[in-house]
Design a protein around this motif. Structure first.
Motif, mmCIF file in Angstrom:
data_model
loop_
_atom_site.group_PDB
_atom_site.id
_atom_site.type_symbol
_atom_site.label_atom_id
_atom_site.label_comp_id
_atom_site.label_asym_id
_atom_site.label_seq_id
_atom_site.Cartn_x
_atom_site.Cartn_y
_atom_site.Cartn_z
ATOM 1 N N SER A 160 0.723 0.287 -14.114
ATOM 2 C CA SER A 160 1.045 1.765 -14.552
ATOM 3 C C SER A 160 1.344 2.725 -13.663
ATOM 4 O O SER A 160 1.341 3.834 -14.034
ATOM 5 N N ALA A 161 1.912 2.417 -12.353
ATOM 6 C CA ALA A 161 1.988 3.469 -11.695
ATOM 7 C C ALA A 161 3.300 4.183 -11.985
ATOM 8 O O ALA A 161 4.114 4.000 -12.560
ATOM 9 N N GLY B 153 -2.773 -3.907 -6.380
ATOM 10 C CA GLY B 153 -3.930 -3.317 -7.366
ATOM 11 C C GLY B 153 -4.959 -2.807 -6.132
ATOM 12 O O GLY B 153 -6.047 -2.317 -6.733
ATOM 13 N N GLU B 154 -4.839 -3.129 -5.030
ATOM 14 C CA GLU B 154 -5.790 -2.796 -3.931
ATOM 15 C C GLU B 154 -5.491 -2.052 -2.817
ATOM 16 O O GLU B 154 -6.115 -1.315 -2.143
ATOM 17 N N THR B 155 -4.058 -2.411 -2.502
ATOM 18 C CA THR B 155 -3.456 -1.663 -1.259
ATOM 19 C C THR B 155 -2.068 -1.250 -1.832
ATOM 20 O O THR B 155 -1.406 -1.851 -2.493
ATOM 21 N N LEU B 156 -1.887 0.044 -1.576
ATOM 22 C CA LEU B 156 -0.519 0.645 -1.724
ATOM 23 C C LEU B 156 0.151 0.787 -0.471
ATOM 24 O O LEU B 156 -0.370 1.194 0.716
ATOM 25 N N ARG C 276 -6.911 3.416 -13.221
ATOM 26 C CA ARG C 276 -7.932 2.604 -12.926
ATOM 27 C C ARG C 276 -8.001 1.311 -13.643
ATOM 28 O O ARG C 276 -7.766 1.139 -14.932
ATOM 29 N N ALA C 277 -8.132 0.031 -12.887
ATOM 30 C CA ALA C 277 -8.256 -1.206 -13.404
ATOM 31 C C ALA C 277 -9.911 -1.299 -14.144
ATOM 32 O O ALA C 277 -10.809 -0.709 -13.604
ATOM 33 N N ASP D 59 -10.042 8.374 -15.013
ATOM 34 C CA ASP D 59 -9.421 7.097 -15.066
ATOM 35 C C ASP D 59 -8.205 6.909 -14.513
ATOM 36 O O ASP D 59 -7.363 5.974 -14.762
ATOM 37 N N THR D 60 -7.905 7.735 -13.501
ATOM 38 C CA THR D 60 -6.857 7.659 -12.604
ATOM 39 C C THR D 60 -7.024 7.682 -11.102
ATOM 40 O O THR D 60 -8.369 8.122 -10.620
ATOM 41 N N VAL D 61 -6.061 7.049 -10.296
ATOM 42 C CA VAL D 61 -6.292 7.532 -8.865
ATOM 43 C C VAL D 61 -4.899 8.120 -8.506
ATOM 44 O O VAL D 61 -3.738 7.410 -8.881
ATOM 45 N N ARG D 62 -4.928 9.004 -7.692
ATOM 46 C CA ARG D 62 -3.628 9.564 -7.172
ATOM 47 C C ARG D 62 -3.450 9.773 -5.912
ATOM 48 O O ARG D 62 -4.638 10.183 -5.204
ATOM 49 N N LEU D 63 -2.431 9.477 -5.093
ATOM 50 C CA LEU D 63 -2.147 9.322 -3.562
ATOM 51 C C LEU D 63 -1.199 10.500 -3.276
ATOM 52 O O LEU D 63 -0.236 10.378 -4.158
#
Length: 126
Positions: free
Chosen positions: A100-101, A72-75, A116-117, A50-54
């Motif tokens: 949610s960041a 939402g698409e680019t950091l 994740r959206a 459920d998450t994305v981590r950079l």
């Protein structure tokens, strides 16, 4: 013939190594320290359930110098220090909820986590 008058059998070899090292240290005529984000920076992206981590390496940057933006698409990661400037746009592998960041920065390592959206919204029919 004095020893100093002879050709160095390794001279060409060492000159070629020096030329290659200088070429790697200079990016388009710039000193490597001034070449910007990407020269010493490594960004890893992890997609979990459920998450994305950079995770990004930002050597020589302080927490106060960081600026993060997400649509939402680019950091976008921007930072400046006395020696270099960073400006990186990372395309995220999936759409995220930018609100949610959460981010941490410790010893030059930036870690940003997003939820994740939802892929789609359900619509109730009345």
């Amino acid at each position: 013939m004095d020893r100093d008058d002879r050709d160095d059998p390794f001279g060409d070899f060492f000159e070629e190594i020096e030329r290659m090292m200088n070429q790697m240290a200079n990016a388009d005529g710039e000193h490597a320290d001034d070449a910007g984000f990407g020269t010493e920076t490594h960004v890893d992206t992890y997609v979990e359930d459920d998450t994305v981590r950079l995770v990004a390496d930002l050597p020589g940057v302080s927490k106060e110098d960081l600026s993060l933006q997400c649509d939402g698409e680019t950091l976008t990661v921007s930072a400046a220090s006395d020696r270099r400037e960073y400006d990186e746009r990372v395309s995220l592998p999936v759409r995220v909820d930018e609100r949610s960041a959460s981010a941490t920065f410790n010893n030059g390592i930036l870690e940003v986590t997003f939820d994740r959206a939802d892929d789609s919204a359900s619509i109730d029919v009345a």
